[in-house]
Design an enzyme around this catalytic site. Structure first.
Site, PDB file in Angstrom:
ATOM      1  N   ASP A  68       0.873  -1.173   0.000  1.00 44.03           N
ATOM      2  CA  ASP A  68       0.000   0.000   0.000  1.00 44.03           C
ATOM      3  C   ASP A  68       0.909   1.222   0.000  1.00 44.03           C
ATOM      4  O   ASP A  68       1.600   1.519   0.985  1.00 44.03           O
ATOM      5  CB  ASP A  68      -0.905  -0.001   1.247  1.00 44.03           C
ATOM      6  CG  ASP A  68      -1.925   1.126   1.168  1.00 44.03           C
ATOM      7  OD1 ASP A  68      -1.644   2.150   0.521  1.00 44.03           O
ATOM      8  OD2 ASP A  68      -3.005   0.974   1.773  1.00 44.03           O
ATOM      9  N   ASN A  95       2.703   4.938 -11.621  1.00 50.74           N
ATOM     10  CA  ASN A  95       1.401   4.841 -12.284  1.00 50.74           C
ATOM     11  C   ASN A  95       0.223   4.857 -11.305  1.00 50.74           C
ATOM     12  O   ASN A  95      -0.842   5.385 -11.632  1.00 50.74           O
ATOM     13  CB  ASN A  95       1.388   3.542 -13.115  1.00 50.74           C
ATOM     14  CG  ASN A  95      -0.006   3.112 -13.515  1.00 50.74           C
ATOM     15  OD1 ASN A  95      -0.622   3.710 -14.402  1.00 50.74           O
ATOM     16  ND2 ASN A  95      -0.537   2.094 -12.849  1.00 50.74           N
ATOM     17  N   TYR A 160      -7.892  14.987  -6.500  1.00 57.49           N
ATOM     18  CA  TYR A 160      -7.196  14.219  -7.552  1.00 57.49           C
ATOM     19  C   TYR A 160      -6.559  15.193  -8.549  1.00 57.49           C
ATOM     20  O   TYR A 160      -5.378  15.063  -8.898  1.00 57.49           O
ATOM     21  CB  TYR A 160      -8.221  13.311  -8.235  1.00 57.49           C
ATOM     22  CG  TYR A 160      -7.733  12.506  -9.420  1.00 57.49           C
ATOM     23  CD1 TYR A 160      -7.031  11.312  -9.250  1.00 57.49           C
ATOM     24  CD2 TYR A 160      -8.013  12.925 -10.725  1.00 57.49           C
ATOM     25  CE1 TYR A 160      -6.627  10.561 -10.343  1.00 57.49           C
ATOM     26  CE2 TYR A 160      -7.612  12.172 -11.820  1.00 57.49           C
ATOM     27  CZ  TYR A 160      -6.920  10.987 -11.620  1.00 57.49           C
ATOM     28  OH  TYR A 160      -6.528  10.244 -12.713  1.00 57.49           O
ATOM     29  N   LYS A 164      -2.707  15.810  -9.485  1.00 56.60           N
ATOM     30  CA  LYS A 164      -2.257  15.578 -10.860  1.00 56.60           C
ATOM     31  C   LYS A 164      -1.573  16.815 -11.439  1.00 56.60           C
ATOM     32  O   LYS A 164      -0.626  16.701 -12.235  1.00 56.60           O
ATOM     33  CB  LYS A 164      -3.438  15.144 -11.736  1.00 56.60           C
ATOM     34  CG  LYS A 164      -3.938  13.742 -11.420  1.00 56.60           C
ATOM     35  CD  LYS A 164      -2.873  12.690 -11.691  1.00 56.60           C
ATOM     36  CE  LYS A 164      -3.369  11.284 -11.499  1.00 56.60           C
ATOM     37  NZ  LYS A 164      -2.316  10.278 -11.763  1.00 56.60           N
ATOM     38  N   VAL A 193      -9.138   6.525 -20.719  1.00 56.92           N
ATOM     39  CA  VAL A 193      -8.669   5.208 -21.153  1.00 56.92           C
ATOM     40  C   VAL A 193      -9.678   4.160 -20.689  1.00 56.92           C
ATOM     41  O   VAL A 193     -10.086   4.159 -19.519  1.00 56.92           O
ATOM     42  CB  VAL A 193      -7.278   4.911 -20.557  1.00 56.92           C
ATOM     43  CG1 VAL A 193      -6.763   3.574 -21.056  1.00 56.92           C
ATOM     44  CG2 VAL A 193      -6.317   6.040 -20.900  1.00 56.92           C
ATOM     45  N   THR A 195     -10.833   1.296 -19.099  1.00 55.30           N
ATOM     46  CA  THR A 195     -10.431   0.287 -18.109  1.00 55.30           C
ATOM     47  C   THR A 195     -11.678  -0.113 -17.333  1.00 55.30           C
ATOM     48  O   THR A 195     -12.705   0.561 -17.394  1.00 55.30           O
ATOM     49  CB  THR A 195      -9.405   0.881 -17.111  1.00 55.30           C
ATOM     50  OG1 THR A 195     -10.031   1.984 -16.455  1.00 55.30           O
ATOM     51  CG2 THR A 195      -8.133   1.342 -17.794  1.00 55.30           C
TER      52      THR A 195
HETATM   53  N1  LIG Z   1      -8.079   5.442 -17.082  1.00 52.26           N
HETATM   54  C1  LIG Z   1      -8.103   6.715 -17.382  1.00 52.26           C
HETATM   55  O1  LIG Z   1      -8.988   7.131 -18.136  1.00 52.26           O
HETATM   56  C2  LIG Z   1      -7.065   7.676 -16.872  1.00 52.26           C
HETATM   57  C3  LIG Z   1      -7.178   9.015 -17.270  1.00 52.26           C
HETATM   58  C4  LIG Z   1      -6.236   9.940 -16.834  1.00 52.26           C
HETATM   59  C5  LIG Z   1      -5.206   9.522 -16.012  1.00 52.26           C
HETATM   60  N2  LIG Z   1      -5.113   8.228 -15.619  1.00 52.26           N
HETATM   61  C6  LIG Z   1      -3.992   7.873 -14.749  1.00 52.26           C
HETATM   62  O2  LIG Z   1      -3.367   6.690 -15.220  1.00 52.26           O
HETATM   63  C7  LIG Z   1      -2.880   5.928 -14.107  1.00 52.26           C
HETATM   64  C8  LIG Z   1      -3.505   4.542 -14.145  1.00 52.26           C
HETATM   65  O3  LIG Z   1      -4.911   4.705 -14.116  1.00 52.26           O
HETATM   66  P1  LIG Z   1      -5.923   3.500 -14.253  1.00 52.26           P
HETATM   67  O4  LIG Z   1      -7.064   4.025 -14.999  1.00 52.26           O
HETATM   68  O5  LIG Z   1      -5.242   2.287 -14.699  1.00 52.26           O
HETATM   69  O6  LIG Z   1      -6.373   3.352 -12.724  1.00 52.26           O
HETATM   70  P2  LIG Z   1      -6.972   2.068 -12.014  1.00 52.26           P
HETATM   71  O7  LIG Z   1      -7.703   2.597 -10.812  1.00 52.26           O
HETATM   72  O8  LIG Z   1      -7.705   1.216 -12.971  1.00 52.26           O
HETATM   73  O9  LIG Z   1      -5.654   1.301 -11.557  1.00 52.26           O
HETATM   74  C9  LIG Z   1      -4.804   1.848 -10.590  1.00 52.26           C
HETATM   75  C10 LIG Z   1      -4.027   0.722  -9.947  1.00 52.26           C
HETATM   76  O10 LIG Z   1      -3.335   1.295  -8.801  1.00 52.26           O
HETATM   77  C11 LIG Z   1      -3.595   0.465  -7.682  1.00 52.26           C
HETATM   78  N3  LIG Z   1      -3.577   1.253  -6.445  1.00 52.26           N
HETATM   79  C12 LIG Z   1      -4.487   2.158  -6.046  1.00 52.26           C
HETATM   80  N4  LIG Z   1      -4.180   2.623  -4.824  1.00 52.26           N
HETATM   81  C13 LIG Z   1      -3.038   1.987  -4.447  1.00 52.26           C
HETATM   82  C14 LIG Z   1      -2.235   2.027  -3.269  1.00 52.26           C
HETATM   83  N5  LIG Z   1      -2.566   2.793  -2.232  1.00 52.26           N
HETATM   84  N6  LIG Z   1      -1.123   1.271  -3.233  1.00 52.26           N
HETATM   85  C15 LIG Z   1      -0.804   0.469  -4.265  1.00 52.26           C
HETATM   86  N7  LIG Z   1      -1.537   0.382  -5.402  1.00 52.26           N
HETATM   87  C16 LIG Z   1      -2.637   1.125  -5.478  1.00 52.26           C
HETATM   88  C17 LIG Z   1      -4.989  -0.110  -7.939  1.00 52.26           C
HETATM   89  O11 LIG Z   1      -5.239  -1.263  -7.159  1.00 52.26           O
HETATM   90  C18 LIG Z   1      -4.959  -0.381  -9.423  1.00 52.26           C
HETATM   91  O12 LIG Z   1      -4.428  -1.652  -9.732  1.00 52.26           O
HETATM   92  C19 LIG Z   1      -3.263   6.724 -12.853  1.00 52.26           C
HETATM   93  O13 LIG Z   1      -2.187   7.529 -12.458  1.00 52.26           O
HETATM   94  C20 LIG Z   1      -4.428   7.564 -13.326  1.00 52.26           C
HETATM   95  O14 LIG Z   1      -4.584   8.734 -12.551  1.00 52.26           O
HETATM   96  C21 LIG Z   1      -6.030   7.293 -16.027  1.00 52.26           C
END
Ligand SMILES: NC(=O)c1ccc[n+]([C@@H]2O[C@H](COP(=O)([O-])OP(=O)(O)OC[C@H]3O[C@@H](n4cnc5c(N)ncnc54)[C@H](O)[C@@H]3O)[C@@H](O)[C@H]2O)c1
Length: 252
Positions: A68, A95, A160, A164, A193, A195
């Site tokens: 964590d 990430n 957030y 960011k 993205v 997901t």
């Molecule tokens: N998906 C999008 O549309 C999008 C858009 C803009 C930015 N982002 C950025 O891209 C990156 C990845 O995003 P995503 O969409 O894959 O997010 P997600 O929430 O699907 O995945 C994030 C991962 O981080 C892990 N995580 C969260 N808190 C944690 C902690 N305290 N310790 C360890 N692990 C932890 C989660 O379990 C998960 O596996 C992030 O930085 C997010 O801000 C994503």
């Protein structure tokens, strides 16, 4: 689609935070596919273990370290273990994040601290932990994940988006202080993205609105984000540092 192979990524020691699901999962798969030696951390144990199983036949099976990242002592111990098991760290991908929604009234001092811990603080401390190994190796690359959200001023995401926005400053500052050590630092800024987690926030109609606001048709997938990450992490990007790179299909 035939995707690029980067010879300079083969055998590189890569650490990815939040690699168990979403974009992070795509990053783990992509770097493993390049023949890199990958370690990743996450709090999502079942997803992470399933990912390792799926990639078990790769030349270098990825290493999952549960952690964590809000706990800095745990992060530092986990980074030391990653470095020991990989024999160094050449590429750090910051990430992990969490985009829970909140209103202004929801925010208490404790929630503020917790949101900064999950979205910002660990990125600095992971970099601090990896930098000595990168210096010993003669260089490295750090990729910090930002977000298009604050560029668009999306609703109900104040903390957030605050975190960011700060990440872009962190990138520029680290790039300045580490450039003479041949360590490059850049931000990747995803648009929306597709997901599993994003399906929690957006209905099919909401997704269609996003595509309509993009210049390009099509939903961005983790593999598209990983393509940018691989370029920026590779030697092909040897003079790219201190900047922010969007992968957003032109969303405005
Ligand atoms: N998906 C999008 O549309 C999008 C858009 C803009 C930015 N982002 C950025 O891209 C990156 C990845 O995003 P995503 O969409 O894959 O997010 P997600 O929430 O699907 O995945 C994030 C991962 O981080 C892990 N995580 C969260 N808190 C944690 C902690 N305290 N310790 C360890 N692990 C932890 C989660 O379990 C998960 O596996 C992030 O930085 C997010 O801000 C994503």
């Amino acid at each position: 689609m035939n995707r690029a192979i980067y010879p300079s990524l083969k055998g590189k020691r890569v650490f990815i935070s939040g690699g168990g699901s979403g974009i992070g999962e795509g990053l783990v798969e992509a770097f493993v596919g390049q023949g890199a030696h990958v370690a990743f951390c996450d709090i999502a144990i079942a997803e992470s273990e399933a990912l390792v199983e799926r990639l078990a036949d790769a030349p270098f099976k990825p290493l999952f370290l549960p952690c964590d990242l809000r706990d800095i002592d745990a992060l530092q111990a986990m980074m030391a273990q990653a470095e020991a098991e990989l024999g160094g760290i050449d590429i750090l991908i910051n990430n992990a994040a969490n985009d829970d929604r909140h209103t202004i009234e929801d925010v208490t001092p404790a929630y503020w601290e917790e949101r900064m811990a999950v979205n910002l603080r660990h990125k600095f401390f992971a970099a601090q932990a990896a930098i000595p190994a990168m210096k010993r190796a003669g260089g490295g690359a750090i990729l910090n994940f930002g977000s298009i959200s604050w560029h668009l001023a999306l609703p109900d995401l104040i903390l957030y988006q605050t975190a960011k926005a700060a990440i872009e400053g962190l990138t520029r500052s680290l790039a300045r202080d580490l450039g003479r050590d041949n360590i490059r630092v850049n931000t990747i800024i995803p648009g929306n993205v597709k997901t599993l987690r994003q399906e929690k926030w957006y209905t099919p109609e909401g997704e269609a609105e996003i595509v309509a606001a993009q210049c390009l048709d099509g939903r961005i997938l983790p593999v598209d984000v990983a393509a940018l990450a691989m370029f920026l992490a590779s030697d092909d990007a040897r003079l790219c540092t201190g900047h922010d790179y969007f992968i957003d299909a032109g969303w405005r």
